[in-house]
Write a protein that holds these residues in place. Structure first.
Motif, PDB file in Angstrom:
ATOM      1  N   LEU A 317       0.823  -1.209   0.000  1.00  0.00           N
ATOM      2  CA  LEU A 317       0.000   0.000   0.000  1.00  0.00           C
ATOM      3  C   LEU A 317       0.855   1.256   0.000  1.00  0.00           C
ATOM      4  CD1 LEU A 317      -2.541  -1.077   2.756  1.00  0.00           C
ATOM      5  CD2 LEU A 317      -3.014  -0.912   0.304  1.00  0.00           C
ATOM      6  N   PRO A 318       0.415   2.310  -0.683  1.00  0.00           N
ATOM      7  CA  PRO A 318       1.054   3.613  -0.460  1.00  0.00           C
ATOM      8  C   PRO A 318       0.943   3.946   1.030  1.00  0.00           C
ATOM      9  CG  PRO A 318      -0.488   3.699  -2.308  1.00  0.00           C
ATOM     10  CD  PRO A 318      -0.722   2.383  -1.616  1.00  0.00           C
ATOM     11  N   THR A 319       2.072   4.296   1.635  1.00  0.00           N
ATOM     12  CA  THR A 319       2.101   4.379   3.099  1.00  0.00           C
ATOM     13  C   THR A 319       2.756   5.670   3.570  1.00  0.00           C
ATOM     14  OG1 THR A 319       2.207   1.964   3.275  1.00  0.00           O
ATOM     15  CG2 THR A 319       2.899   3.237   5.205  1.00  0.00           C
ATOM     16  N   ALA A 320       2.042   6.366   4.454  1.00  0.00           N
ATOM     17  CA  ALA A 320       2.597   7.558   5.108  1.00  0.00           C
ATOM     18  C   ALA A 320       2.852   7.218   6.576  1.00  0.00           C
ATOM     19  CB  ALA A 320       1.629   8.728   4.999  1.00  0.00           C
ATOM     20  N   PHE A 321       4.097   7.337   6.988  1.00  0.00           N
ATOM     21  CA  PHE A 321       4.467   7.131   8.385  1.00  0.00           C
ATOM     22  C   PHE A 321       4.439   8.480   9.107  1.00  0.00           C
ATOM     23  CE2 PHE A 321       6.430   3.620   6.130  1.00  0.00           C
ATOM     24  CZ  PHE A 321       6.244   2.529   6.990  1.00  0.00           C
ATOM     25  N   VAL A 322       3.882   8.489  10.306  1.00  0.00           N
ATOM     26  CA  VAL A 322       3.819   9.711  11.108  1.00  0.00           C
ATOM     27  C   VAL A 322       4.474   9.425  12.453  1.00  0.00           C
ATOM     28  CG1 VAL A 322       2.292  11.395  12.189  1.00  0.00           C
ATOM     29  CG2 VAL A 322       1.676  10.410   9.961  1.00  0.00           C
ATOM     30  N   PHE A 323       5.462  10.205  12.822  1.00  0.00           N
ATOM     31  CA  PHE A 323       6.219   9.992  14.048  1.00  0.00           C
ATOM     32  C   PHE A 323       5.348  10.267  15.267  1.00  0.00           C
ATOM     33  CE2 PHE A 323       9.901  11.673  16.824  1.00  0.00           C
ATOM     34  CZ  PHE A 323      10.182  10.400  17.310  1.00  0.00           C
ATOM     35  N   GLU A 324       5.345   9.292  16.200  1.00  0.00           N
ATOM     36  CA  GLU A 324       4.580   9.441  17.436  1.00  0.00           C
ATOM     37  C   GLU A 324       5.527   9.348  18.635  1.00  0.00           C
ATOM     38  OE1 GLU A 324       1.502  10.372  17.389  1.00  0.00           O
ATOM     39  OE2 GLU A 324       0.519   9.578  15.610  1.00  0.00           O
ATOM     40  N   GLY A 325       5.396   8.283  19.457  1.00  0.00           N
ATOM     41  CA  GLY A 325       6.165   8.191  20.686  1.00  0.00           C
ATOM     42  C   GLY A 325       7.492   7.462  20.528  1.00  0.00           C
ATOM     43  N   GLY A 326       8.200   7.384  21.652  1.00  0.00           N
ATOM     44  CA  GLY A 326       9.535   6.805  21.706  1.00  0.00           C
ATOM     45  C   GLY A 326      10.417   7.737  22.505  1.00  0.00           C
ATOM     46  N   TYR A 327      10.864   7.282  23.683  1.00  0.00           N
ATOM     47  CA  TYR A 327      11.498   8.196  24.630  1.00  0.00           C
ATOM     48  C   TYR A 327      12.878   7.748  25.096  1.00  0.00           C
ATOM     49  CZ  TYR A 327       6.765   9.639  24.157  1.00  0.00           C
ATOM     50  OH  TYR A 327       5.574  10.023  23.596  1.00  0.00           O
ATOM     51  N   ALA A 328      13.373   6.645  24.534  1.00  0.00           N
ATOM     52  CA  ALA A 328      14.760   6.239  24.772  1.00  0.00           C
ATOM     53  C   ALA A 328      15.595   6.936  23.704  1.00  0.00           C
ATOM     54  CB  ALA A 328      14.892   4.720  24.680  1.00  0.00           C
ATOM     55  N   VAL A 329      15.971   8.176  23.982  1.00  0.00           N
ATOM     56  CA  VAL A 329      16.515   9.050  22.940  1.00  0.00           C
ATOM     57  C   VAL A 329      17.776   8.473  22.308  1.00  0.00           C
ATOM     58  CG1 VAL A 329      17.447  11.347  22.481  1.00  0.00           C
ATOM     59  CG2 VAL A 329      15.469  11.087  23.993  1.00  0.00           C
ATOM     60  N   LYS A 330      18.620   7.823  23.095  1.00  0.00           N
ATOM     61  CA  LYS A 330      19.872   7.299  22.563  1.00  0.00           C
ATOM     62  C   LYS A 330      19.643   6.316  21.417  1.00  0.00           C
ATOM     63  CE  LYS A 330      24.085   4.815  23.948  1.00  0.00           C
ATOM     64  NZ  LYS A 330      24.792   4.147  25.093  1.00  0.00           N
ATOM     65  N   GLU A 331      18.632   5.471  21.536  1.00  0.00           N
ATOM     66  CA  GLU A 331      18.359   4.455  20.520  1.00  0.00           C
ATOM     67  C   GLU A 331      17.230   4.859  19.570  1.00  0.00           C
ATOM     68  OE1 GLU A 331      19.835   2.592  24.323  1.00  0.00           O
ATOM     69  OE2 GLU A 331      18.134   3.886  23.804  1.00  0.00           O
ATOM     70  N   LEU A 332      16.620   5.993  19.814  1.00  0.00           N
ATOM     71  CA  LEU A 332      15.409   6.364  19.098  1.00  0.00           C
ATOM     72  C   LEU A 332      15.615   6.484  17.593  1.00  0.00           C
ATOM     73  CD1 LEU A 332      12.436   7.218  19.283  1.00  0.00           C
ATOM     74  CD2 LEU A 332      13.217   9.563  19.698  1.00  0.00           C
ATOM     75  N   GLY A 333      16.674   7.161  17.192  1.00  0.00           N
ATOM     76  CA  GLY A 333      16.913   7.340  15.762  1.00  0.00           C
ATOM     77  C   GLY A 333      17.077   6.021  15.034  1.00  0.00           C
ATOM     78  N   VAL A 334      17.847   5.129  15.616  1.00  0.00           N
ATOM     79  CA  VAL A 334      18.061   3.817  15.009  1.00  0.00           C
ATOM     80  C   VAL A 334      16.744   3.059  14.899  1.00  0.00           C
ATOM     81  CG1 VAL A 334      19.112   1.539  15.349  1.00  0.00           C
ATOM     82  CG2 VAL A 334      20.469   3.620  15.678  1.00  0.00           C
ATOM     83  N   ASN A 335      15.945   3.065  15.941  1.00  0.00           N
ATOM     84  CA  ASN A 335      14.707   2.298  15.938  1.00  0.00           C
ATOM     85  C   ASN A 335      13.702   2.818  14.906  1.00  0.00           C
ATOM     86  OD1 ASN A 335      15.776   0.748  17.984  1.00  0.00           O
ATOM     87  ND2 ASN A 335      14.670   1.796  19.621  1.00  0.00           N
ATOM     88  N   VAL A 336      13.549   4.126  14.840  1.00  0.00           N
ATOM     89  CA  VAL A 336      12.617   4.702  13.871  1.00  0.00           C
ATOM     90  C   VAL A 336      13.085   4.446  12.446  1.00  0.00           C
ATOM     91  CG1 VAL A 336      11.684   6.856  12.963  1.00  0.00           C
ATOM     92  CG2 VAL A 336      11.716   6.462  15.424  1.00  0.00           C
ATOM     93  N   VAL A 337      14.341   4.722  12.181  1.00  0.00           N
ATOM     94  CA  VAL A 337      14.841   4.587  10.816  1.00  0.00           C
ATOM     95  C   VAL A 337      14.926   3.112  10.417  1.00  0.00           C
ATOM     96  CG1 VAL A 337      16.708   5.183   9.230  1.00  0.00           C
ATOM     97  CG2 VAL A 337      15.999   6.813  10.990  1.00  0.00           C
ATOM     98  N   ASN A 338      15.091   2.216  11.364  1.00  0.00           N
ATOM     99  CA  ASN A 338      15.023   0.795  11.038  1.00  0.00           C
ATOM    100  C   ASN A 338      13.682   0.433  10.428  1.00  0.00           C
ATOM    101  OD1 ASN A 338      17.605   0.174  11.806  1.00  0.00           O
ATOM    102  ND2 ASN A 338      17.050  -1.006  13.622  1.00  0.00           N
ATOM    103  N   VAL A 339      12.578   0.969  10.987  1.00  0.00           N
ATOM    104  CA  VAL A 339      11.264   0.695  10.404  1.00  0.00           C
ATOM    105  C   VAL A 339      11.211   1.204   8.967  1.00  0.00           C
ATOM    106  CG1 VAL A 339       8.791   1.160  10.555  1.00  0.00           C
ATOM    107  CG2 VAL A 339      10.111   0.800  12.650  1.00  0.00           C
ATOM    108  N   LEU A 340      11.665   2.435   8.775  1.00  0.00           N
ATOM    109  CA  LEU A 340      11.597   3.027   7.441  1.00  0.00           C
ATOM    110  C   LEU A 340      12.491   2.286   6.449  1.00  0.00           C
ATOM    111  CD1 LEU A 340      11.744   6.794   8.490  1.00  0.00           C
ATOM    112  CD2 LEU A 340       9.734   5.330   8.214  1.00  0.00           C
TER     113      LEU A 340
END
Length: 347
Positions: A317-340
């Motif tokens: 499906l055409p998919t738009a991701f919208v950033f919501e929660g996640g508060y472990a800042v040190k690992e946050l970038g890796v975790n979000v971008v891993n999904v993408l």
């Protein structure tokens, strides 16, 4: 992947929040978006652009005019009470709970602050409206880009949005970005859109906005609300009302849920999405399901987020991701971008 980045997100910077009876530093802070932006740049995952502004009437497709009017002027009213309030965030102290009226808007600012809020942990600051409105711009632009032919987009913004209802804020959220994205897709010609919320906390605002409609399927995987915020919504027996009966799917999970049970629930969600046959998908992308998150009791690991992206890609499906929660800042970038990245490289 085309990312729409809210360059003004840091204008919303809470001094503190009320957490378990104490004033503590805000968990929802500008460093969250900064971490994701840095990781996107490090991996070179597509283009990063700023959004075009959208008119207020676009927000009114999801939020009530009187709520938007309140948000736009709230900080000035807070200062009008006392110029010294410039050094303080605004928090509500009273709410119109059962037997009290919410249809009449009080003249008193503090009463209206409570009328339009759901908790005392979401600070309203000098830059809240600017940051939230530009975030809404990002979400609507991300949705529109799908209509222009993009396969996937990402709205990188904060404050988040999925707890915000049509006429209230809370849970760090002021404008419901995922709902605005879905509504724009419908207004731009689609007949059926789905929202998948994978944040640790139930997207109560999104559910309430679409609860009696069948043109948006809302599916949410989240912590059991009997023990986790938002507490009063997100149970499995909430399946929609009226025309929306059967178009709201909640998959609450117990504290301590790990990858095996979580991915089983994701598979259930994906099967329901496939049955609905939407023309586009909006993903409320919260990664506070991570084992190291200070507000979570799930145990997903960073590698699991690659798998999430891969599974969602196979929906086709055409998919738009919208950033919501996640508060472990040190690992946050890796975790979000891993999904993408998992999504982008799966097909």
């Amino acid at each position: 992947m085309l990312t729409f980045y809210n360059e003004l997100h840091a204008q919303h910077r809470g001094r503190h929040e009320i957490f378990r009876g104490e004033m503590v530093p805000c968990f929802e802070k500008p460093e969250r978006a900064d971490a994701v932006l840095a990781e996107l740049g490090r991996r070179g995952l597509g283009s990063i652009v700023t959004p075009h502004g959208v008119p207020l009437m676009t927000l009114e497709r999801v939020h009530t005019p009187r709520y938007l009017q309140f948000l736009r002027g709230a900080w000035n009213e807070w200062l009008a009470l006392d110029p010294a309030n410039a050094g303080k965030d605004a928090f509500p102290a009273v709410w119109p709970v059962r037997t009290l009226r919410s249809d009449v808007e009080p003249d008193n600012f503090c009463a209206r602050l409570g009328l339009y809020s759901m908790d005392s942990g979401t600070p309203l600051t000098a830059g809240t409206w600017t940051a939230a409105k530009t975030g809404a711009d990002c979400a609507v632009n991300a949705a529109h880009a799908l209509r222009l032919g993009e396969r996937s987009t990402f709205a990188l913004t904060r404050p988040p949005g999925h707890h915000a209802g049509a006429d209230f804020f809370g849970g760090y959220c002021f404008l419901n970005n995922a709902a605005l994205a879905a509504q724009h897709l419908l207004d731009d010609g689609l007949r059926k859109v789905a929202i998948l919320d994978i944040d640790y906390h139930h997207g109560n605002g999104t559910q309430s906005i679409f609860y009696d409609r069948n043109d948006v399927l809302f599916v949410s995987l989240h912590a059991d609300p009997r023990g986790e915020y938002p507490f009063y919504l997100g149970h499995a027996d909430e399946t929609g009302a009226g025309a929306g009966l059967g178009y709201n799917v909640n998959l609450p999970l117990a504290a301590g849920t790990g990858a095996q049970a979580w991915f089983a629930a994701l598979e259930t969600a994906c099967l329901r999405l496939q049955m609905y046959q939407p023309e586009a998908l909006v993903v409320s992308l919260g990664v506070d399901t991570f084992a190291g998150d200070p507000l979570s009791r799930f145990t997903l690991q960073s590698a699991d987020y690659l798998r999430i992206g891969e599974r969602l890609a196979y929906l086709g499906l055409p998919t738009a991701f919208v950033f919501e929660g996640g508060y472990a800042v040190k690992e946050l970038g890796v975790n979000v971008v891993n999904v993408l990245e998992g999504f982008e490289t799966a097909l």
